[in-house]
Scaffold this motif. Structure first.
Motif, PDB file in Angstrom:
ATOM      1  N   MET A   6       0.825  -1.210   0.000  1.00 36.78           N
ATOM      2  CA  MET A   6       0.000   0.000   0.000  1.00 36.78           C
ATOM      3  C   MET A   6       0.861   1.262   0.000  1.00 36.78           C
ATOM      4  SD  MET A   6      -2.867  -1.213  -0.436  1.00 36.78           S
ATOM      5  CE  MET A   6      -3.686   0.384  -0.484  1.00 36.78           C
ATOM      6  N   SER A   7       2.083   1.161   0.529  1.00 38.19           N
ATOM      7  CA  SER A   7       2.972   2.317   0.440  1.00 38.19           C
ATOM      8  C   SER A   7       3.327   2.598  -1.015  1.00 38.19           C
ATOM      9  CB  SER A   7       4.248   2.070   1.250  1.00 38.19           C
ATOM     10  OG  SER A   7       3.951   1.917   2.622  1.00 38.19           O
ATOM     11  N   VAL A   8       3.625   1.553  -1.767  1.00 40.36           N
ATOM     12  CA  VAL A   8       3.886   1.719  -3.200  1.00 40.36           C
ATOM     13  C   VAL A   8       2.635   2.246  -3.902  1.00 40.36           C
ATOM     14  CG1 VAL A   8       4.530   0.519  -5.320  1.00 40.36           C
ATOM     15  CG2 VAL A   8       5.623  -0.102  -3.172  1.00 40.36           C
ATOM     16  N   TYR A   9       1.472   1.689  -3.516  1.00 41.49           N
ATOM     17  CA  TYR A   9       0.212   2.127  -4.138  1.00 41.49           C
ATOM     18  C   TYR A   9      -0.042   3.609  -3.843  1.00 41.49           C
ATOM     19  CZ  TYR A   9      -4.772   2.432  -5.174  1.00 41.49           C
ATOM     20  OH  TYR A   9      -5.988   2.803  -5.676  1.00 41.49           O
ATOM     21  N   ASP A  10       0.177   4.023  -2.577  1.00 45.53           N
ATOM     22  CA  ASP A  10      -0.047   5.432  -2.226  1.00 45.53           C
ATOM     23  C   ASP A  10       0.882   6.345  -3.000  1.00 45.53           C
ATOM     24  OD1 ASP A  10      -1.992   4.664  -0.465  1.00 45.53           O
ATOM     25  OD2 ASP A  10      -0.700   4.730   1.311  1.00 45.53           O
ATOM     26  N   THR A  11       2.130   5.908  -3.175  1.00 48.43           N
ATOM     27  CA  THR A  11       3.080   6.723  -3.943  1.00 48.43           C
ATOM     28  C   THR A  11       2.601   6.891  -5.387  1.00 48.43           C
ATOM     29  OG1 THR A  11       4.910   5.952  -2.573  1.00 48.43           O
ATOM     30  CG2 THR A  11       5.474   6.913  -4.706  1.00 48.43           C
ATOM     31  N   LEU A  12       2.170   5.798  -6.004  1.00 44.32           N
ATOM     32  CA  LEU A  12       1.664   5.882  -7.383  1.00 44.32           C
ATOM     33  C   LEU A  12       0.368   6.677  -7.449  1.00 44.32           C
ATOM     34  CD1 LEU A  12       2.294   2.194  -8.545  1.00 44.32           C
ATOM     35  CD2 LEU A  12       3.636   4.226  -9.102  1.00 44.32           C
ATOM     36  N   GLN A  13      -0.492   6.520  -6.415  1.00 42.09           N
ATOM     37  CA  GLN A  13      -1.763   7.251  -6.421  1.00 42.09           C
ATOM     38  C   GLN A  13      -1.524   8.761  -6.359  1.00 42.09           C
ATOM     39  OE1 GLN A  13      -4.326   6.918  -2.944  1.00 42.09           O
ATOM     40  NE2 GLN A  13      -6.045   6.434  -4.300  1.00 42.09           N
ATOM     41  N   ARG A  14      -0.587   9.145  -5.523  1.00 40.10           N
ATOM     42  CA  ARG A  14      -0.281  10.574  -5.430  1.00 40.10           C
ATOM     43  C   ARG A  14       0.290  11.109  -6.737  1.00 40.10           C
ATOM     44  NH1 ARG A  14      -0.129  12.868  -0.310  1.00 40.10           N
ATOM     45  NH2 ARG A  14      -0.691  11.405   1.365  1.00 40.10           N
ATOM     46  N   SER A  15       1.064  10.253  -7.433  1.00 45.45           N
ATOM     47  CA  SER A  15       1.640  10.715  -8.710  1.00 45.45           C
ATOM     48  C   SER A  15       0.563  10.889  -9.773  1.00 45.45           C
ATOM     49  CB  SER A  15       2.713   9.740  -9.174  1.00 45.45           C
ATOM     50  OG  SER A  15       2.137   8.489  -9.513  1.00 45.45           O
ATOM     51  N   VAL A  16      -0.431   9.967  -9.829  1.00 46.28           N
ATOM     52  CA  VAL A  16      -1.471  10.095 -10.863  1.00 46.28           C
ATOM     53  C   VAL A  16      -2.466  11.204 -10.520  1.00 46.28           C
ATOM     54  CG1 VAL A  16      -1.285   7.669 -11.518  1.00 46.28           C
ATOM     55  CG2 VAL A  16      -2.956   8.337  -9.797  1.00 46.28           C
ATOM     56  N   TRP A  17      -2.586  11.555  -9.213  1.00 44.73           N
ATOM     57  CA  TRP A  17      -3.503  12.634  -8.820  1.00 44.73           C
ATOM     58  C   TRP A  17      -2.813  14.005  -8.855  1.00 44.73           C
ATOM     59  CZ3 TRP A  17      -8.625  13.194  -7.503  1.00 44.73           C
ATOM     60  CH2 TRP A  17      -9.398  12.023  -7.488  1.00 44.73           C
ATOM     61  N   GLU A  18      -1.531  14.007  -9.152  1.00 45.81           N
ATOM     62  CA  GLU A  18      -0.826  15.292  -9.192  1.00 45.81           C
ATOM     63  C   GLU A  18      -1.395  16.176 -10.292  1.00 45.81           C
ATOM     64  OE1 GLU A  18       3.796  16.932  -9.365  1.00 45.81           O
ATOM     65  OE2 GLU A  18       3.348  14.795  -9.464  1.00 45.81           O
ATOM     66  N   GLY A  19      -1.769  17.391  -9.958  1.00 42.16           N
ATOM     67  CA  GLY A  19      -2.375  18.319 -10.915  1.00 42.16           C
ATOM     68  C   GLY A  19      -3.874  18.158 -11.047  1.00 42.16           C
ATOM     69  N   ARG A  20      -4.464  17.224 -10.323  1.00 41.37           N
ATOM     70  CA  ARG A  20      -5.912  17.021 -10.367  1.00 41.37           C
ATOM     71  C   ARG A  20      -6.549  17.576  -9.101  1.00 41.37           C
ATOM     72  NH1 ARG A  20      -6.971  13.261 -14.437  1.00 41.37           N
ATOM     73  NH2 ARG A  20      -5.179  11.996 -15.039  1.00 41.37           N
ATOM     74  N   VAL A  21      -7.869  17.721  -9.149  1.00 38.58           N
ATOM     75  CA  VAL A  21      -8.635  18.219  -8.020  1.00 38.58           C
ATOM     76  C   VAL A  21      -9.584  17.118  -7.573  1.00 38.58           C
ATOM     77  CG1 VAL A  21     -10.302  19.943  -7.222  1.00 38.58           C
ATOM     78  CG2 VAL A  21      -8.466  20.603  -8.790  1.00 38.58           C
ATOM     79  N   PHE A  35      -1.198  -1.368 -13.123  1.00 34.71           N
ATOM     80  CA  PHE A  35      -0.283  -1.779 -12.070  1.00 34.71           C
ATOM     81  C   PHE A  35      -0.834  -1.445 -10.697  1.00 34.71           C
ATOM     82  CE2 PHE A  35       3.563  -0.916  -9.434  1.00 34.71           C
ATOM     83  CZ  PHE A  35       4.002  -2.232  -9.367  1.00 34.71           C
ATOM     84  N   MET A  36      -1.508  -0.302 -10.571  1.00 37.64           N
ATOM     85  CA  MET A  36      -2.113   0.070  -9.298  1.00 37.64           C
ATOM     86  C   MET A  36      -3.253  -0.890  -8.944  1.00 37.64           C
ATOM     87  SD  MET A  36      -2.165   4.222  -9.721  1.00 37.64           S
ATOM     88  CE  MET A  36      -3.016   4.487  -8.177  1.00 37.64           C
ATOM     89  N   VAL A  37      -4.018  -1.287  -9.933  1.00 35.17           N
ATOM     90  CA  VAL A  37      -5.077  -2.270  -9.688  1.00 35.17           C
ATOM     91  C   VAL A  37      -4.469  -3.588  -9.202  1.00 35.17           C
ATOM     92  CG1 VAL A  37      -6.928  -3.625 -10.749  1.00 35.17           C
ATOM     93  CG2 VAL A  37      -6.633  -1.222 -11.357  1.00 35.17           C
ATOM     94  N   ALA A  38      -3.368  -3.974  -9.853  1.00 38.96           N
ATOM     95  CA  ALA A  38      -2.701  -5.207  -9.449  1.00 38.96           C
ATOM     96  C   ALA A  38      -2.188  -5.099  -8.012  1.00 38.96           C
ATOM     97  CB  ALA A  38      -1.544  -5.502 -10.400  1.00 38.96           C
ATOM     98  N   LEU A  39      -1.699  -3.908  -7.627  1.00 39.01           N
ATOM     99  CA  LEU A  39      -1.234  -3.736  -6.248  1.00 39.01           C
ATOM    100  C   LEU A  39      -2.383  -3.876  -5.257  1.00 39.01           C
ATOM    101  CD1 LEU A  39       1.278  -0.745  -6.592  1.00 39.01           C
ATOM    102  CD2 LEU A  39       1.821  -3.135  -6.122  1.00 39.01           C
ATOM    103  N   ARG A  40      -3.551  -3.317  -5.575  1.00 38.47           N
ATOM    104  CA  ARG A  40      -4.694  -3.452  -4.666  1.00 38.47           C
ATOM    105  C   ARG A  40      -5.121  -4.905  -4.541  1.00 38.47           C
ATOM    106  NH1 ARG A  40      -9.336  -1.757  -5.472  1.00 38.47           N
ATOM    107  NH2 ARG A  40      -9.283  -1.117  -7.667  1.00 38.47           N
ATOM    108  N   VAL A  41      -5.132  -5.611  -5.671  1.00 35.61           N
ATOM    109  CA  VAL A  41      -5.483  -7.034  -5.631  1.00 35.61           C
ATOM    110  C   VAL A  41      -4.448  -7.811  -4.816  1.00 35.61           C
ATOM    111  CG1 VAL A  41      -5.776  -9.108  -7.036  1.00 35.61           C
ATOM    112  CG2 VAL A  41      -6.749  -6.938  -7.801  1.00 35.61           C
ATOM    113  N   ALA A  42      -3.170  -7.462  -5.018  1.00 34.08           N
ATOM    114  CA  ALA A  42      -2.110  -8.152  -4.280  1.00 34.08           C
ATOM    115  C   ALA A  42      -2.236  -7.905  -2.779  1.00 34.08           C
ATOM    116  CB  ALA A  42      -0.738  -7.691  -4.775  1.00 34.08           C
ATOM    117  N   ALA A  43      -2.597  -6.666  -2.409  1.00 35.27           N
ATOM    118  CA  ALA A  43      -2.769  -6.364  -0.986  1.00 35.27           C
ATOM    119  C   ALA A  43      -3.916  -7.172  -0.388  1.00 35.27           C
ATOM    120  CB  ALA A  43      -3.013  -4.871  -0.795  1.00 35.27           C
TER     121      ALA A  43
END
Length: 541
Positions: free
Chosen positions: A48-63, A222-230
């Protein structure tokens, strides 16, 4: 300190090895569960730490869009953030709602709430703000829905009492939808309606909207795969740890002891009994190993006894065959001489016939003796329990009668003090007396003036001991070694075949004992015979 630690480790190891299978299985299971929990939590946190890092990167510049409510402002063709005001009162429908929009927020601005000027979504790190109609029309993750409320009686009738239907509204058709629904629903009246008339900062409407944002649309595969893996991590970790723990449990607690037992069983199957069953861990397998060792020892004793019986029979046959040669040779010589006399016309003298008769009688005696020895192995041992005092008195009287009848001039000294150590004896009295008869017979033949007999009992070992000593010439070195062999004797005759001590040994072994030959330090032969007391002693011997 090191010695104490070593001793403590040894006690812990002994305790662990002696632990029952049930408790060891419980401890292995507890260890498996605890390990699975710790590893699963650590693995899920890492994923989930990896997932959070990727989530923050894809939400960068979004509201992160605030859901609503919103009203549509026809003048600016924009969604305006609003608040919902309940207007229902007694006698009115419960879904009377007024939506009060604020035009100063209709720019997609961020919510104010922290020191940096905006509210941040802790999960995505994205700022939280209001949606604009442009955002709805261009961002496929945003969908507008009707808030509902202010339905008319006709609406209830047409929908069978359920007029609200959650359907998405196309952002490009929102103006037409808003105009149509505003006209068709109950209007907002009263003070709230006047706010929209007297102040350009507010928009009052009987139609409200909310905006749904599909955050999953921003996820990469890849993020979906991380959630499934978790989600699957606890099950995978539990499966792996269960396999590792229970494989170790099987190897240490089952496979190892079973290998030892199977290896011992294979050796027994190959009739290799010259070993001791090793110690195996686990209380249950320890008992199984002890039982197996008792079985192996019993088989070894039986095999040794069988080997000894076969060897004794081989020696008996060899001795018998050896002793048969003398009468057969004499018979052959006598017959040859008789034939020669017949060929020369001489009569057969009576001496030749007497010689043949003597040798035939000797052969017959040999045959009967051989038959008697063969039957000894099949003789049953019948135990009878009686008091030690009665046994001593009857045995002493029997020995005195025997020696008095055979050689009354001999002095018979009997020491039965050793029988006072026990209260009862459990022996085959007839067999014991037969052994004593043979021993006393030999002693009477060789003694000069005196025979000494000692009777004793070993309560702990469960054995009766008889020692017969005479003051004769004693045993020669060869007799000490071969005295119990069948047909061995230093002064054999047609009536004495050297079977006395062999019979004694055979009967003693049937009774769980044995025979030992020696010479008394004061001179003369000494024969010590032991008998096992009780059927259990016979079986062990």
């Amino acid at each position: 300190m090191k010695a104490r630690r070593t001793a403590r480790d040894g006690r812990v190891r002994t305790f662990w090895d002696d632990m029952p299978l049930m408790w060891s299985f419980f401890l292995y299971t507890a260890g498996c569960v605890l390990t699975s929990i710790v590893v699963s939590i650590a693995l899920m946190i890492g994923i989930m730490s990896v997932y959070d890092t990727l989530q923050r990167s894809v939400w960068e510049g979004r509201v992160d869009v605030e859901g609503g409510p919103y009203v549509y402002d026809a003048e600016s063709d924009e969604l305006v953030p609003a608040v919902a005001i309940e207007l229902a009162s007694a006698g009115e429908p419960s879904d009377r709602i007024a939506f009060l929009g604020m035009r100063d927020q209709a720019d997609g601005g961020l919510l104010v709430g922290n020191s940096s000027g905006g509210v941040i979504n802790a999960d995505t790190g994205a700022p939280i703000g209001y949606a604009t109609l442009e955002m709805v029309r261009t961002d496929p993750s945003l969908t507008v829905y009707d808030w509902g409320g202010n339905y008319t009686a006709a609406d209830y009738e047409e929908s069978d009492g359920s007029p609200y239907d959650l359907v998405s509204i196309d952002g490009s058709n929102l103006a037409a939808y808003d105009a149509r629904e505003r006209a068709g629903r109950m209007q907002v009246t009263g003070p709230v309606a006047r706010l929209g008339e007297g102040d350009d900062a507010f928009v009052v409407s009987n139609i409200g909207y909310f905006v749904s944002q599909d955050s999953m649309a921003y996820e990469t595969p890849f993020m979906v795969a991380l959630r499934v893996a978790a989600g699957l991590a606890p099950f995978a970790v539990l499966g792996i740890t269960a396999y590792l723990f229970f494989r170790r449990f099987y190897r240490k607690r089952l496979a190892g002891p079973l290998d030892v037992i199977c290896g011992c069983a294979d050796r027994v199957g190959r009739q290799d009994l010259d070993f001791v069953t090793p110690e195996v861990p686990g209380r249950e397998f320890t008992r199984l190993g002890d039982a197996f060792e008792k079985m192996r020892a019993s088989l070894e004793a039986s095999q040794r006894e069988l080997w000894r019986t076969v060897e004794d029979r081989r020696r008996l046959n060899a001795a018998f065959a050896h002793d048969l040669r003398t009468p057969i040779t004499v018979l052959k010589g006598t017959v040859e001489m008789a034939r020669l006399r017949e060929e020369h016309g001489e009569p057969i003298d009576g001496q030749a016939i007497e010689t043949i008769a003597d040798q035939v009688e000797r052969l017959e005696s040999y045959t009967m003796a051989m038959s008697g020895i063969a039957k000894l192995d099949d003789r049953p041992v019948v135990h009878a329990r009686m008091s030690a005092g009665d046994f001593s008195r009857e045995t002493v009287r029997s020995m005195q009668d025997y020696v008095g009848a055979k050689r009354p001039e001999l002095v018979l000294a009997i020491d039965a003090a050793g029988m006072s150590q026990v209260e009862e004896v459990d022996v085959d009295r007839a067999l014991v007396e037969e052994v004593l008869g043979n021993l006393l017979g030999n002693a009477c033949e060789h003694a000069r003036s005196r025979i000494a007999v000692a009777l004793s009992c070993d309560e702990e070992g469960g054995r009766l001991c008889v020692r017969v000593t005479d003051d004769g010439p004693g045993f020669t070195p060869e007799a000490l070694h071969r005295g119990c062999e069948p047909f061995y004797g230093e002064a054999k005759s047609a009536k004495h075949f050297g079977l006395g001590l062999n019979i004694v040994q055979t009967l003693a072994r049937l009774h769980g004992g044995d025979v030992r030959l020696s010479n008394d330090p004061a001179g003369g032969a000494c024969v010590t015979v032991t008998f096992g007391m009780g059927a259990e002693q016979d079986a062990e011997s």
